[in-house]
Design a protein around this motif. Structure first.
Motif, PDB file in Angstrom:
ATOM      1  N   SER A   1       2.730   1.237   3.141  1.00 15.08           N
ATOM      2  CA  SER A   1       3.415   0.459   3.826  1.00 15.08           C
ATOM      3  C   SER A   1       3.424  -1.224   3.894  1.00 15.08           C
ATOM      4  CB  SER A   1       4.686   1.168   4.117  1.00 15.08           C
ATOM      5  OG  SER A   1       4.620   0.768   6.066  1.00 15.08           O
ATOM      6  N   ALA A   2       2.176  -1.365   4.312  1.00 17.77           N
ATOM      7  CA  ALA A   2       1.528  -3.054   4.491  1.00 17.77           C
ATOM      8  C   ALA A   2       1.839  -3.928   3.615  1.00 17.77           C
ATOM      9  CB  ALA A   2       0.481  -2.785   5.106  1.00 17.77           C
ATOM     10  N   GLU A   3       2.107  -5.047   3.469  1.00 14.88           N
ATOM     11  CA  GLU A   3       1.688  -5.703   2.099  1.00 14.88           C
ATOM     12  C   GLU A   3       0.292  -6.373   2.117  1.00 14.88           C
ATOM     13  OE1 GLU A   3       4.385  -8.451  -0.239  1.00 14.88           O
ATOM     14  OE2 GLU A   3       4.611  -8.914   1.922  1.00 14.88           O
ATOM     15  N   VAL A   4      -0.201  -6.376   1.514  1.00 12.23           N
ATOM     16  CA  VAL A   4      -1.621  -6.917   1.714  1.00 12.23           C
ATOM     17  C   VAL A   4      -1.704  -7.708   0.515  1.00 12.23           C
ATOM     18  CG1 VAL A   4      -2.568  -4.873   2.459  1.00 12.23           C
ATOM     19  CG2 VAL A   4      -2.733  -5.248   0.144  1.00 12.23           C
ATOM     20  N   ASP A   5      -2.857  -9.059   0.789  1.00 11.59           N
ATOM     21  CA  ASP A   5      -2.801  -9.711  -0.413  1.00 11.59           C
ATOM     22  C   ASP A   5      -4.561  -9.641  -0.518  1.00 11.59           C
ATOM     23  OD1 ASP A   5      -3.858 -12.507  -1.644  1.00 11.59           O
ATOM     24  OD2 ASP A   5      -2.412 -13.831  -0.175  1.00 11.59           O
ATOM     25  N   SER A   6      -4.904  -9.763  -2.208  1.00 15.92           N
ATOM     26  CA  SER A   6      -6.391  -9.247  -2.358  1.00 15.92           C
ATOM     27  C   SER A   6      -6.950 -10.055  -3.213  1.00 15.92           C
ATOM     28  CB  SER A   6      -6.551  -7.694  -2.522  1.00 15.92           C
ATOM     29  OG  SER A   6      -5.764  -7.283  -3.818  1.00 15.92           O
TER      30      SER A   6
ATOM     31  N   LEU B   1       0.645  -1.126   0.115  1.00 22.31           N
ATOM     32  CA  LEU B   1       0.051  -0.089   0.028  1.00 22.31           C
ATOM     33  C   LEU B   1       0.562   1.285   0.216  1.00 22.31           C
ATOM     34  CD1 LEU B   1      -2.414  -1.221   2.580  1.00 22.31           C
ATOM     35  CD2 LEU B   1      -3.466  -1.195   0.474  1.00 22.31           C
ATOM     36  N   SER B   2       0.009   2.173  -0.908  1.00 22.16           N
ATOM     37  CA  SER B   2       0.673   2.953  -1.162  1.00 22.16           C
ATOM     38  C   SER B   2       0.184   4.384   0.320  1.00 22.16           C
ATOM     39  CB  SER B   2       1.374   4.400  -1.706  1.00 22.16           C
ATOM     40  OG  SER B   2       0.264   4.017  -3.038  1.00 22.16           O
ATOM     41  N   GLN B   3      -0.229   4.103   0.304  1.00 22.43           N
ATOM     42  CA  GLN B   3      -1.468   4.975   1.420  1.00 22.43           C
ATOM     43  C   GLN B   3      -2.357   4.414   2.548  1.00 22.43           C
ATOM     44  OE1 GLN B   3      -3.880   7.665  -1.123  1.00 22.43           O
ATOM     45  NE2 GLN B   3      -5.216   6.300  -1.263  1.00 22.43           N
ATOM     46  N   SER B   4      -3.054   4.449   3.162  1.00 22.27           N
ATOM     47  CA  SER B   4      -3.648   4.099   4.040  1.00 22.27           C
ATOM     48  C   SER B   4      -4.895   3.740   3.322  1.00 22.27           C
ATOM     49  CB  SER B   4      -3.418   4.659   5.497  1.00 22.27           C
ATOM     50  OG  SER B   4      -2.383   4.502   6.419  1.00 22.27           O
ATOM     51  N   ILE B   5      -5.601   2.822   3.697  1.00 20.00           N
ATOM     52  CA  ILE B   5      -7.601   2.408   3.430  1.00 20.00           C
ATOM     53  C   ILE B   5      -7.766   1.940   4.213  1.00 20.00           C
ATOM     54  CG2 ILE B   5      -6.251   1.883   0.960  1.00 20.00           C
ATOM     55  CD1 ILE B   5      -6.250  -0.872   1.269  1.00 20.00           C
TER      56      ILE B   5
END
Length: 256
Positions: free
Chosen positions: A108-113, A94-98
């Protein structure tokens, strides 16, 4: 939703249009759409989740098949069954908080979507033009049943939310085709549409295609076209969304 479409269903039943003979059509192929758009929970104050920027979605490959049966029985509609498997998973930073479903996913968190918009179409239709020169046209009603989900999970965190898409949606159905008379083999151009805008939901699915076949008793051929599928939701089950899948497709066909 179904109550508002009841007059249309009654009007279609009253059309005394019929096919010239019993026929079976089938096809299977691949669709390569680009995925774009955004979605967010209705109760979220954060910006919507952008499918490309935040989750890394771009293009994907979807499988598709259909079977259609046409017959000469008056008042009874012909039937078309179609399945589209449209699902994609991505891992992105992530480049920004969602925010999604009450959970905050930090920058900056890595997410699996995962985005799964797979659906099955059950269509009853009438041939309102058949054999009028080189023109043919169908009109009817489709019940599109979505059986997918949208999910976002932090790979190293606790945030893990999903929304299940398990709902039937009634859509108007129309198809038109023009057979090119000067071609040395069966060749046609056409278009197909499914559409509905009611309440907080708008679903549209458009296709333009060129179809060709070998002039055999059993017509074996192919279809090349462009398909654009868009779904807009405004507080439907607590979800706002504007998602689009559009791109070229190709399929093999057979007509008995």
């Amino acid at each position: 939703m179904f109550r508002k479409l009841a007059p249309l269903s009654l009007a279609l039943v009253a059309i005394n249009a019929q096919a010239d003979f019993i026929g079976l059509q089938a096809g299977a192929g691949m669709w390569q759409p680009d995925l774009s758009g955004s979605f967010q929970s209705e109760d979220s104050s954060a910006a919507g989740v952008d499918m490309e920027r935040d989750l890394g979605f771009s293009d994907t490959t979807a499988n598709n098949f259909y079977v259609a049966v046409e017959h000469p029985v008056p008042f009874l509609p012909s039937f078309r069954l179609e399945r589209t498997s449209l699902s994609e998973s991505r891992i992105n930073t992530l480049s920004q908080s969602i925010s999604f479903e009450g959970q905050t996913y930090t920058a900056s968190a890595e997410v699996d979507s995962k985005l799964d918009l797979s659906h099955t179409d059950y269509t009853g239709y009438y041939e309102i033009l058949d054999g009028l020169g080189w023109l043919s046209a169908d009109i009817g009603l489709t019940i599109r049943h979505f059986d997918g989900e949208i999910s976002i999970k932090e790979r190293l965190g606790s945030a893990d939310e999903s929304v299940t898409l398990d709902v039937p949606v009634p859509l108007l159905y129309g198809k038109g085709q023009f057979d090119l008379p000067m071609a040395p083999f069966p060749l046609a151009v056409g278009g197909m549409i499914n559409y509905l805008s009611i309440g907080g939901a708008t679903v549209s699915d458009h296709r333009l295609y060129v179809a060709a076949a070998a002039p055999w008793p059993v017509e074996v051929g192919g279809e090349l076209g462009y398909r654009r599928f868009n779904m807009e939701l405004d507080d439907v089950d607590g979800l706002d969304a504007d998602m689009t899948a559009s791109g070229w497709y190709a399929s093999a066909t057979v007509h008995f």
